[in-house]
Design a protein around this motif. Structure first.
Motif: not given
Length: 478
Positions: A268-278, A384-399
């Motif tokens: 299955d393709v794993r889709y990433v849902v960003p927790d934070v958007s910038i 460390s707990r804040v950044v664990q397994d979380k993603y952020v959407e930026t103008p340069h992509g999702v990281f």
């Protein structure tokens, strides 16, 4: 046995703090599941719709206007209180406590509750695809059993993982019968499946192209290792052909599929849902917390009569109300702390990594968890707990949030730069290199030094491996 009394101090975490830390480290999808689960379990939690929030904001705005008199809201409150008292008199607490349903919930009239039929979709697997081709061969039942056993013992890449002798012994048939059925399976699509090693896989594909007795087949059979190491002169000398002929044959061989089953992978393709958007708004990067599908909660008002004594309730009922009320408050407090903490951490990251957000990965600055913790006045474990397994959407992509934390590399100006920036520069240099004269690790070190980056050769080799880039001798194209 002697009994001693001792005084000792222990540091323990309060239950509310433990729940808050658990909520803090949850990514968005798991947080959504937790909130919906609590909505079902706790009758004092209500899902506040966006329309209700907007209506409440409008009422607050209207209440602040000077033209509003003080007598009108008093009459409304008294009438509402009268209606509420009548409703509470008719309210069945026993049914409420048994069903666990929030009595304050009412279906919204403008809510889209249209029935949507859910259709189960079955995706055929790689084995199903091969089984279909097997049954179209009209083989005897004995051969069908052998074929099904062979297909059942193919790995995800299409290779046979057991020997002919093992299959013959398990099915109590001859080795010749297994070999015969295996040759039939090897003609199925995709071409190359059923092979026992890479050499056989490539030979099957060459045979399908009509090159079973060609130079390519001889090279695969006798010089597969030399092909991988690009020793074209050695192959030409051993087979008595020119180097140009070997190069042409190598091009044909590299066009073959070494793993014929991978294009039918069922992973299955794993889709990433960003927790934070910038987003860049009015020249400034603004941080938004993505809680689009997470229900907005509030505590219902139906419990108040039991707590203030205006409604007679048993001790068990009051205990139930208090337990559920505490759980609801813990959850709401944990959600609010999660929201404020994530925003605080991400805003500090945006401020520190201003070069990255404005100009790209090459300008990413080195940063550690301790740097952020000291900057916002929190413990390093909290960050460390804040950044664990979380993603952020930026103008340069999702990281991934942890992407912004990396060590530094010294420069000639004594200003450290991020290891991600060094890796990005190495990848860029190799991408632009002359493929006939690829850059060695030592040459990359020299180029980086000319740009002010002091990196050792073994460090370049390490970064190149992490980027999945081959050594110079294997990148060379003739």
């Amino acid at each position: 046995m002697k009994i001693d009394l001792r005084h000792e101090l222990k540091l323990t975490l309060a239950p509310a703090l433990i729940e808050s830390l658990k909520i803090l480290q949850l990514p968005r999808v798991e947080l959504q599941q937790l909130v919906r689960q609590q909505l079902e379990m706790n009758p004092f939690l209500e899902d506040v719709l966006e329309e209700e929030v907007e209506a409440e904001e409008e009422l607050e705005t209207t209440a602040e206007e000077p033209e509003t008199t003080a007598e009108e809201p008093q009459e409304d409150e008294s009438s509402e209180a009268t209606d509420e008292e009548k409703n509470l008199e008719d309210f069945d607490w026993e049914e409420f406590l048994q069903n666990g349903v929030d009595p304050g919930y009412r279906p919204q009239p403008d809510r889209d509750d249209r029935f949507q039929e859910k259709v189960a979709v079955t995706v055929p697997t790689f084995s199903d695809y091969l089984m279909t081709q097997l049954r179209l061969q009209r083989l005897p039942d004995e051969d069908l059993v052998i074929g099904e056993f062979i297909i059942g013992n193919l790995d995800d890449d299409g290779y046979l993982v057991c020997s002919i002798e093992e299959i013959a012994q398990i099915l109590e048939v001859s080795d010749e019968d297994v070999e015969r059925v295996l040759r039939i399976v090897q003609t199925f699509d995709p071409i190359g499946i059923g092979a026992r090693d890479l050499e056989e896989c490539l030979i099957i594909q060459l045979r399908e192209r009509g090159l079973g007795d060609s130079l390519q087949a001889r090279m695969v059979t006798d010089h597969l290792r030399d092909i991988q190491n690009r020793k074209h002169s050695k192959i030409a000398k051993a087979l008595g052909v020119s180097v140009s002929e070997v190069r042409e044959a190598v091009q044909d061989i590299t066009s073959l599929e070494p793993k014929p089953g991978r294009r039918y992978s069922t992973e299955d393709v794993r889709y990433v849902v960003p927790d934070v958007s910038i987003e860049l708004i009015d020249g400034e990067h603004t941080v938004f917390l993505n809680e689009r599908d997470v229900p907005h909660l509030r505590i219902g008002a139906a419990y108040r009569d039991v707590l203030d004594g205006s409604r007679k309730a048993s001790k068990e009922e009051r205990t139930f109300v208090m337990d559920r009320l505490k759980a609801a408050r813990f959850l709401l407090k944990g959600l609010e702390q999660r929201r404020t903490t994530i925003l605080k951490v991400m805003r500090y990251i945006v401020e520190t990594q201003n070069g990255f957000f404005n100009r790209g990965i090459a300008h990413l600055a080195p940063m550690t968890l301790r740097d952020v913790a000291d900057g916002i006045g929190m413990h390093e474990s909290t960050v460390s707990r804040v950044v664990q397994d979380k993603y952020v959407e930026t103008p340069h992509g999702v990281f991934e949030m942890r992407y912004f934390f990396s060590g530094g590399v010294r420069t000639q100006t004594s200003v450290a730069i991020s290891t991600h920036s060094v890796k990005a520069r190495i990848a860029e240099l190799i991408e632009k290199e002359d493929k006939r004269r690829p850059l060695s690790d030592r040459k990359v070190v020299e180029l980086l030094k000319s740009e002010g980056m002091l990196v050792a050769r073994r460090t370049v080799a390490k970064y190149r491996d992490e980027l999945h880039i081959l050594p110079a001798r294997l990148r060379k194209e003739l």
